[in-house]
Design a protein around this motif. Sequence first.
Motif, PDB file in Angstrom:
ATOM      1  N   GLN A  61       0.835  -1.207   0.000  1.00  0.00           N
ATOM      2  CA  GLN A  61       0.000   0.000   0.000  1.00  0.00           C
ATOM      3  C   GLN A  61       0.868   1.254   0.000  1.00  0.00           C
ATOM      4  OE1 GLN A  61      -3.256   0.123   2.846  1.00  0.00           O
ATOM      5  NE2 GLN A  61      -3.413  -2.102   2.763  1.00  0.00           N
ATOM      6  N   SER A  62       1.966   1.230   0.754  1.00  0.00           N
ATOM      7  CA  SER A  62       2.867   2.383   0.774  1.00  0.00           C
ATOM      8  C   SER A  62       3.520   2.586  -0.596  1.00  0.00           C
ATOM      9  CB  SER A  62       3.946   2.212   1.844  1.00  0.00           C
ATOM     10  OG  SER A  62       3.387   2.353   3.128  1.00  0.00           O
ATOM     11  N   LEU A  63       3.925   1.495  -1.251  1.00  0.00           N
ATOM     12  CA  LEU A  63       4.510   1.616  -2.588  1.00  0.00           C
ATOM     13  C   LEU A  63       3.494   2.188  -3.573  1.00  0.00           C
ATOM     14  CD1 LEU A  63       6.576  -1.689  -2.997  1.00  0.00           C
ATOM     15  CD2 LEU A  63       7.419   0.581  -2.461  1.00  0.00           C
ATOM     16  N   ARG A  64       2.246   1.779  -3.444  1.00  0.00           N
ATOM     17  CA  ARG A  64       1.206   2.237  -4.363  1.00  0.00           C
ATOM     18  C   ARG A  64       0.853   3.696  -4.143  1.00  0.00           C
ATOM     19  NH1 ARG A  64      -4.035   2.609  -3.803  1.00  0.00           N
ATOM     20  NH2 ARG A  64      -4.106   1.361  -1.924  1.00  0.00           N
ATOM     21  N   ILE A  99       7.520   6.059  -3.389  1.00  0.00           N
ATOM     22  CA  ILE A  99       8.461   5.154  -2.731  1.00  0.00           C
ATOM     23  C   ILE A  99       8.900   4.129  -3.763  1.00  0.00           C
ATOM     24  CG2 ILE A  99       8.746   3.448  -0.902  1.00  0.00           C
ATOM     25  CD1 ILE A  99       6.548   4.945   0.639  1.00  0.00           C
ATOM     26  N   LYS A 100      10.210   3.985  -3.918  1.00  0.00           N
ATOM     27  CA  LYS A 100      10.749   3.064  -4.917  1.00  0.00           C
ATOM     28  C   LYS A 100      10.826   1.635  -4.406  1.00  0.00           C
ATOM     29  CE  LYS A 100      13.532   6.606  -7.156  1.00  0.00           C
ATOM     30  NZ  LYS A 100      14.882   7.032  -7.516  1.00  0.00           N
ATOM     31  N   ALA A 101      11.055   1.475  -3.099  1.00  0.00           N
ATOM     32  CA  ALA A 101      11.226   0.124  -2.558  1.00  0.00           C
ATOM     33  C   ALA A 101      10.881   0.100  -1.080  1.00  0.00           C
ATOM     34  CB  ALA A 101      12.665  -0.351  -2.763  1.00  0.00           C
ATOM     35  N   GLY A 102      10.503  -1.066  -0.617  1.00  0.00           N
ATOM     36  CA  GLY A 102      10.239  -1.284   0.798  1.00  0.00           C
ATOM     37  C   GLY A 102      11.009  -2.514   1.262  1.00  0.00           C
ATOM     38  N   ASP A 122       7.184  -0.284 -11.272  1.00  0.00           N
ATOM     39  CA  ASP A 122       7.622   0.723 -12.252  1.00  0.00           C
ATOM     40  C   ASP A 122       9.135   0.764 -12.366  1.00  0.00           C
ATOM     41  OD1 ASP A 122       4.986   1.352 -12.673  1.00  0.00           O
ATOM     42  OD2 ASP A 122       5.060   3.283 -11.620  1.00  0.00           O
ATOM     43  N   TYR A 123       9.824   0.615 -11.256  1.00  0.00           N
ATOM     44  CA  TYR A 123      11.280   0.688 -11.249  1.00  0.00           C
ATOM     45  C   TYR A 123      11.911  -0.642 -11.651  1.00  0.00           C
ATOM     46  CZ  TYR A 123      10.401   5.086  -8.994  1.00  0.00           C
ATOM     47  OH  TYR A 123       9.942   6.346  -8.733  1.00  0.00           O
ATOM     48  N   LEU A 124      11.326  -1.728 -11.208  1.00  0.00           N
ATOM     49  CA  LEU A 124      11.874  -3.040 -11.517  1.00  0.00           C
ATOM     50  C   LEU A 124      11.751  -3.353 -13.006  1.00  0.00           C
ATOM     51  CD1 LEU A 124      13.101  -5.667 -10.427  1.00  0.00           C
ATOM     52  CD2 LEU A 124      10.788  -6.516 -10.146  1.00  0.00           C
ATOM     53  N   LEU A 125      10.553  -3.230 -13.562  1.00  0.00           N
ATOM     54  CA  LEU A 125      10.339  -3.579 -14.959  1.00  0.00           C
ATOM     55  C   LEU A 125      10.999  -2.584 -15.907  1.00  0.00           C
ATOM     56  CD1 LEU A 125       6.641  -4.825 -14.755  1.00  0.00           C
ATOM     57  CD2 LEU A 125       8.745  -6.173 -14.726  1.00  0.00           C
TER      58      LEU A 125
END
Length: 197
Positions: A61-64, A99-102, A122-125
């Motif tokens: 949820q925080s990443l979203r 937030i890019k990562a958790g 978004d960052y991984l792909l």
Amino acid sequence: MASFHGTSTVANDKNESDVLNSQLKQLGRTPGHIVPIVCQKWMTGHAKGASAAFIINGVLQSLRTGLVPGNRNADNIDKAMEEFDYALYLSKSVQTSGIKAGLLKSFGFGQVGGELLIVHADYLLATLSREQLGKYNSKLQQRMPEANRYLQNVLVGKHPFVQVKSHPPYTAEQEKSIYLNPLARAKYDSASGEYKF
């Protein structure tokens, strides 16, 4: 952001912060470039394995949304926690631009715990070329029937969903060096049915 087990015990909270601090220092993160810490256990309680699912949901949820929830009862942070350059314990929620990562950390009793890095899709792909993305999707389609078969075997009692371990696959002396080595890999030993270094 990082989501901690956050038991509010002297050893656990300091150990979790120390491990995070050591990891980020090893990775070369600039001191003072803090990571907001969320301790969801005040809300999830001792739900055993299910609490990890609750906490993963919170990280997703925080990443979203980009919202870092505050720690509602963090009104008196121990002075011992000030020695860490990277951990910030918020008492109020903060809306970020993204937030890019958790990093989900879960320290439990008897070395039963885990750590999971969740990177925003978004960052991984975005790091994959069109060809790599095609290969990834192809492998994903191949893995789905295997995953479904494994789950069906669990449901009919052929094997447990997870293999519960009684000890870590490393010695106490190896622990910190393994955590800080990105190339450290445990190998499965079929004779013992365990992973070992």
